[in-house]
Design a protein around this motif. Structure first.
Motif, PDB file in Angstrom:
ATOM      1  N   GLY A 247       0.821  -1.209   0.000  1.00 20.36           N
ATOM      2  CA  GLY A 247       0.000   0.000   0.000  1.00 20.36           C
ATOM      3  C   GLY A 247       0.852   1.255   0.000  1.00 20.36           C
ATOM      4  O   GLY A 247       0.508   2.256  -0.632  1.00 20.36           O
ATOM      5  N   ALA A 248       1.990   1.177   0.689  1.00 19.54           N
ATOM      6  CA  ALA A 248       2.854   2.351   0.782  1.00 19.54           C
ATOM      7  C   ALA A 248       3.441   2.727  -0.581  1.00 19.54           C
ATOM      8  O   ALA A 248       3.782   3.880  -0.820  1.00 19.54           O
ATOM      9  N   ILE A 249       3.544   1.741  -1.481  1.00 19.18           N
ATOM     10  CA  ILE A 249       4.013   2.106  -2.833  1.00 19.18           C
ATOM     11  C   ILE A 249       2.850   2.238  -3.823  1.00 19.18           C
ATOM     12  O   ILE A 249       2.889   3.069  -4.718  1.00 19.18           O
ATOM     13  N   LEU A 250       1.810   1.448  -3.638  1.00 17.38           N
ATOM     14  CA  LEU A 250       0.708   1.475  -4.612  1.00 17.38           C
ATOM     15  C   LEU A 250      -0.167   2.715  -4.444  1.00 17.38           C
ATOM     16  O   LEU A 250      -0.499   3.392  -5.423  1.00 17.38           O
ATOM     17  N   THR A 251      -0.542   3.018  -3.196  1.00 18.92           N
ATOM     18  CA  THR A 251      -1.502   4.099  -2.977  1.00 18.92           C
ATOM     19  C   THR A 251      -1.014   5.445  -3.533  1.00 18.92           C
ATOM     20  O   THR A 251      -1.734   6.066  -4.322  1.00 18.92           O
ATOM     21  N   PRO A 252       0.179   5.915  -3.167  1.00 19.88           N
ATOM     22  CA  PRO A 252       0.577   7.222  -3.703  1.00 19.88           C
ATOM     23  C   PRO A 252       0.668   7.219  -5.226  1.00 19.88           C
ATOM     24  O   PRO A 252       0.373   8.227  -5.864  1.00 19.88           O
ATOM     25  N   GLN A 253       1.029   6.083  -5.810  1.00 18.72           N
ATOM     26  CA  GLN A 253       1.120   6.039  -7.272  1.00 18.72           C
ATOM     27  C   GLN A 253      -0.270   6.086  -7.898  1.00 18.72           C
ATOM     28  O   GLN A 253      -0.483   6.754  -8.909  1.00 18.72           O
TER      29      GLN A 253
END
Lengths: 490, 250, 232
Positions: A350-356
């Motif tokens: 989530g820490a990489i997917l959400t902001p993207q």
């Protein structure tokens, strides 16, 4: 203590508070932390045992990573093939550029069916586009059918994990929610009894409601088939009994061939729940007369995915098969649970997917919600190098910061800029060391330790002391040694 | 054997005793040491916080300073991980092929201390004496990025008088994570508290590691809590001998 | 209904622009797909008896009931399991051998689509269901259904609380990749597949595994020692 009494978490990344702030209520809720730690300890132990017995685990990981990378590399071709095969088998394929379009497509399909109620299989993608509140505001009653999703729906709570979404809720909390919302008196908090209550609550709905919405674990390009991996049988109910089925799937869910499942199914269940195989996996292709729904729709969702695909290194984010092994292994998630991430996708992925997915316009605190320990990468069955992507995204966030006036008041930003300058010349570095020694002297107690620091230093000294700076640096010692002490072995 | 020391920024400033121990240890083993006075920092803090251009210039600086070294010994696994895992990408970002090649040529000569002892010198018994109960904390970078495996354990097993107590949940991060400890201070503290429970449960006198960053984190909390346990870099244990201890006592 | 302007082209254009090295068509991607690393175990190394033993052991780990018999004993074995379970009314797909429908029980035969198919209520009210299967995977204790005439429509093995499944020894493979090879040999990829690994279960409440949520709460497998297996 009571889940219903806890503040309703905000899982909309556009409005969620930054991670360090959102983590506070959880860090101060010992019951919640205990629930989370217990659940992930159980899954972790089961996973570790099964991975150990699988002698070809690393080969499976390599194959899984390669298959997913290949599917993404050729995504355009495979999406077209999937569409053609699914359509030929009687399915209807829809394309949605963003969440709003996907929601509207689903609503239009439901209106076409005159559906006032709909049953749902757990789908993270539907949570991503916030489908339920949208349908409810349009007057359609939505019934989640996965046990965990029922707990959350009836408890007016949000998922904190992508595989075990209610892992933050314990049995007595479930009992309270079910007793209140299902109107059952004398309900015990025995998981067996609670599960039976959910079965009874849903059975009638499965048999009555003719429209279902679900997600997809995999879309098979070669055949136009869709696969759903589950445990309870609620998925099979929703896939089999209704007249109309709507599947919502991200465009990245593609696998090239049916045979690719021989790898994915082996890694998914082991990684997700620590089982050799989950109880039920269903695969279907379009519609078949007399068996299952008469009408089948697939909504293919982009919602930022094609933009992630375009970034060479970040593309690996899309390999994810949503097994949640990364969050189970994550020492940060272990402390904070899922809600702190302010997204339906918590934990390292989530820490990489959400902001993207948010085009880096929101959730900029998430790439920093990691100590970069690498446990996530180690367990990831499709070898997503999450720490590497986290660092790349931090660079994007820092580049945004460089353009903002408020950076000039951010001690972390300024500190790192000054440090970069200081480290660029040895004499500057040595001068800075001397200044630091003088500057820290007033804070250094008689025992030689620093107990409290101002500004961001207080983040450190809230729980830890810091040893005062020694009188002599290493390089000063080395230089003095050259003068006085004879150097042996030279 | 000739080797060049890289004593990273925080070790130089905060833990000079570790550098001195590495010197004592390696010279005892017959290694001739160089120390480049221009060295400062590998750039890890900048790279990991997202300051890529700043990290690139520090990485450049490191490669230039050390490109002629026969071997480079670094008593910090996270700095070694930074050099091995991130330099190539940073130089690619810069678009400098010359630097990338120089870096690729340099990498095989970069050693973390336990790698240097076991892989390069081929010794696990360094003649150390340290009569204490000790537990070993595996830093995440040593454990995963460098895959140090049993190297630290082999070195510790040969230290005379040392009683090694295993640490539960060895693979769990202590919560330091560089700027993470400040940017997410509360979460970092919660992770630290859990790690400390395991560390203090060993009843050891010393907690050792190959990274002073983790030890600064653990040691800071142990001191705050008057836990009585001390932290010590593995180099200092390995440097310790009966003669040295006798000298210190007299 | 939905918006008249489809997002199909914009999405595909974005995807193509994002993957300039991607193959123009799936057929063109075939070569690079074939070259993907597949160093995992494809064929199991167990002897036939060990393979069958593993299959049964794995099923029991999922709390499935298991028994074994020789081919000629099968009708009697089915009768014994039915009697033991106390179930009287059973549904069955039309493609089962007549001798499996042992006398003394009430059999409701489902003729698949159209006329002769059982309605949902009838299936729901049945005490159990009897089916064949396509394959058994020993590694994970998985029974695979392709929903042919002897395996039935999907709903048949879903609503009844008790599933009695006949698995022939010759159908048991050791690894999941072996199932896929077998599936590939028998026909093109199947359109409907259900992989069943034990009865339905959940661990959503405090990770306590609870058997039987919505699918059958009981899975009962009879392993038939048929001739082919003896030869392997």
């Amino acid at each position: 203590m009571n889940a219903a009494a806890a503040p309703h978490p905000v899982l909309d990344p556009a409005h969620a508070p930054p991670f360090p702030v959102a983590a506070l209520p959880v860090l101060r809720n010992p019951q919640l932390r205990k629930n989370v730690a217990h659940a992930i300890d159980v899954i972790q132990a089961k996973r570790a045992r099964l991975v150990e017995e699988k002698t070809d685990w690393q080969a499976l990981r390599s194959a899984a990573a390669a298959i997913r990378a290949h599917a993404l590399e050729n995504l355009g071709a495979y999406l077209e093939l999937f569409e053609a095969r699914c359509t030929a088998a009687g399915g209807q394929v829809h394309w949605a550029s963003d969440a709003a379009e996907a929601r509207q497509i689903v609503l239009d399909l439901l209106r076409q069916e005159n559906a006032a109620e709909v049953i749902k299989i757990k789908s993270m993608t539907s949570a991503e586009i916030q489908l339920n509140p949208f349908l409810e505001s349009a007057g359609i009653e939505v019934f989640e059918t996965d046990l965990a999703e029922i707990i959350l729906q009836l408890g007016e709570d949000e998922p904190s994990h992508i595989v075990v979404p209610a892992l933050h809720v314990n049995r007595s909390q479930v009992r309270e929610i079910f007793a209140r919302r299902m109107g059952i008196e004398n309900l015990s908090d025995n998981p067996q009894a609670l599960t039976a209550a959910a079965r009874n609550y849903l059975r009638e709905k499965f048999l009555r409601i003719p429209t279902a919405i679900g997600g997809a674990n995999f879309l098979i390009a070669e055949t136009g088939s869709v696969a759903v991996v589950e445990s309870e049988g609620n998925g099979r109910m929703c896939l089999t009994l209704p007249r109309t089925l709507i599947t919502l799937a991200g465009i990245e869910k593609i696998l090239p061939r049916y045979q690719d499942l021989e790898v994915m199914l082996q890694v998914l269940a082991r990684s997700a729940t620590g089982e050799r195989m989950n109880p039920y996996t269903s695969l279907w292709t379009g519609v078949r007369a007399g068996d299952g729904p008469e009408r089948f729709h697939v909504v293919l969702l982009d919602n930022g995915r094609s933009r992630i695909l375009a970034r060479k290194n970040e593309r690996q984010t899309l390999r994810c098969i949503r097994c949640a092994a990364c969050m189970n292994a994550c020492p940060v998630y272990r402390q904070t649970g899922g809600h702190a991430y302010g997204s339906v996708y918590p934990g390292p992925i989530g820490a990489i997917l959400t902001p993207q997915l948010m085009q880096m316009r929101h959730a900029q605190s998430l790439p920093y919600a990691s100590s970069l320990c690498g446990a996530c990468f180690e367990v990831c069955p499709v070898k997503i190098n999450i720490p590497e992507v986290l660092i790349d995204l931090r660079a994007v966030v820092t580049d945004q910061e460089r353009l903002r006036i408020k950076r000039l008041f951010d001690p972390m930003y300024l500190g790192l800029r000054v440090a970069a300058l200081v480290f660029s010349r040895a004499w500057l570095f040595h001068a800075a060391q001397r200044m630091a020694r003088i500057g820290l002297r007033p804070f250094t107690k008689k025992d030689g330790w620093i107990h409290a620091l101002p500004s961001i230093g207080a983040e450190w000294t809230q729980t830890r002391d810091l040893r005062g700076l020694p009188k002599q640096t290493f390089h000063a010692w080395w230089a003095s040694r050259g003068k006085g002490v004879a150097r042996e072995n030279r | 054997m000739r080797a060049s020391l890289f004593i990273t920024c925080y070790n130089d400033t905060l833990f000079p005793e570790t550098g001195r121990a590495v010197v004592a240890l390696l010279e005892r083993l017959g290694v001739a040491l160089d120390f480049h006075p221009q060295q400062t920092c590998c750039g890890q803090m900048h790279a990991n916080t997202g300051f890529h251009p700043e990290a690139i210039s520090l990485a450049q600086r490191f490669v230039r300073l050390y490109q002629d070294a026969e071997a480079i010994v670094i008593p910090s696994s996270s700095c070694v991980a930074m050099i091995r895992e991130q330099y190539a990408g940073l130089f690619e970002e810069l678009g400098d092929t010359g630097l990338r090649q120089a870096c690729a040529a340099l990498l095989p000569r970069v050693f973390e201390l336990s790698e240097f002892l076991i892989d390069k010198l081929g010794v696990d018994d360094v003649g150390a004496y340290f009569p204490h109960r000790v537990t070993y904390h595996a830093s995440c970078h040593g454990l995963r990025a460098l895959a140090l495996g049993d190297r630290p354990g082999r070195l510790l097993a040969k230290v005379r008088g040392l009683d090694l107590v295993p640490l539960a949940n060895l693979d769990r991060c202590c919560g330091f994570g560089g700027t993470f400890a400040v940017k997410n201070g509360e979460v970092s503290s919660a992770m630290l508290a859990e790690k400390l429970r395991d560390v203090t449960a060993t009843g050891a006198e010393y907690c050792t590691a190959l990274d002073n960053s983790c030890l600064m984190h653990l040691g800071g909390a142990l001191h705050r809590q008057f836990a009585g346990m001390k932290t010590i870099h593995l180099a200092e244990i390995l440097a310790s001998t009966e003669t040295l201890r006798a000298e210190a006592r007299s | 209904m939905t918006s008249t302007v489809s997002s199909r082209e914009p999405i595909l254009n974005r995807v193509r622009a994002a993957t300039p090295d991607g193959a123009p068509s799936a057929a063109d991607a075939q070569r690079s797909w074939s070259a993907l690393p597949r160093d995992y175990i494809r064929r199991g190394s167990l002897s036939a008896p060990s393979r069958l033993e593993l299959m049964m052991e794995r099923l029991r780990e999922y709390d499935a009931e298991t028994s074994e018999c020789r081919l000629e004993e099968l009708p009697a074995a089915i009768g014994a399991q039915l009697t033991r379970s106390g179930r009287r009314t059973l549904v069955a797909p039309e493609g089962l051998p007549q001798e499996w429908l042992v006398p003394g029980f009430k059999w409701k035969i489902d003729h698949g689509s159209g006329n002769g198919s059982l309605d949902i209520g009838e299936i729901e009210r049945a005490d159990g269901v009897l089916t064949a299967c396509f394959c058994g995977v020993a590694d994970s204790g998985t029974v695979v259904l392709h929903h042919t005439a002897a395996e039935g429509r999907r709903v048949l093995t879903l609503l009844p609380d008790w599933h009695l499944c006949i698995l022939r020894a010759s159908q048991v493979v050791q690894t999941l990749p072996e199932y896929f090879s077998r599936s590939h040999e028998s026909a093109s990829a199947p359109a409907l597949v259900t992989w069943i690994s034990g009865p339905s279960a959940t661990a959503d409440i405090e990770m306590t595994r609870i058997k039987g949520v919505h699918g059958p709460r009981f899975l009962n497998v009879i392993l038939v020692r048929d001739e082919d297996a003896a030869a392997t």
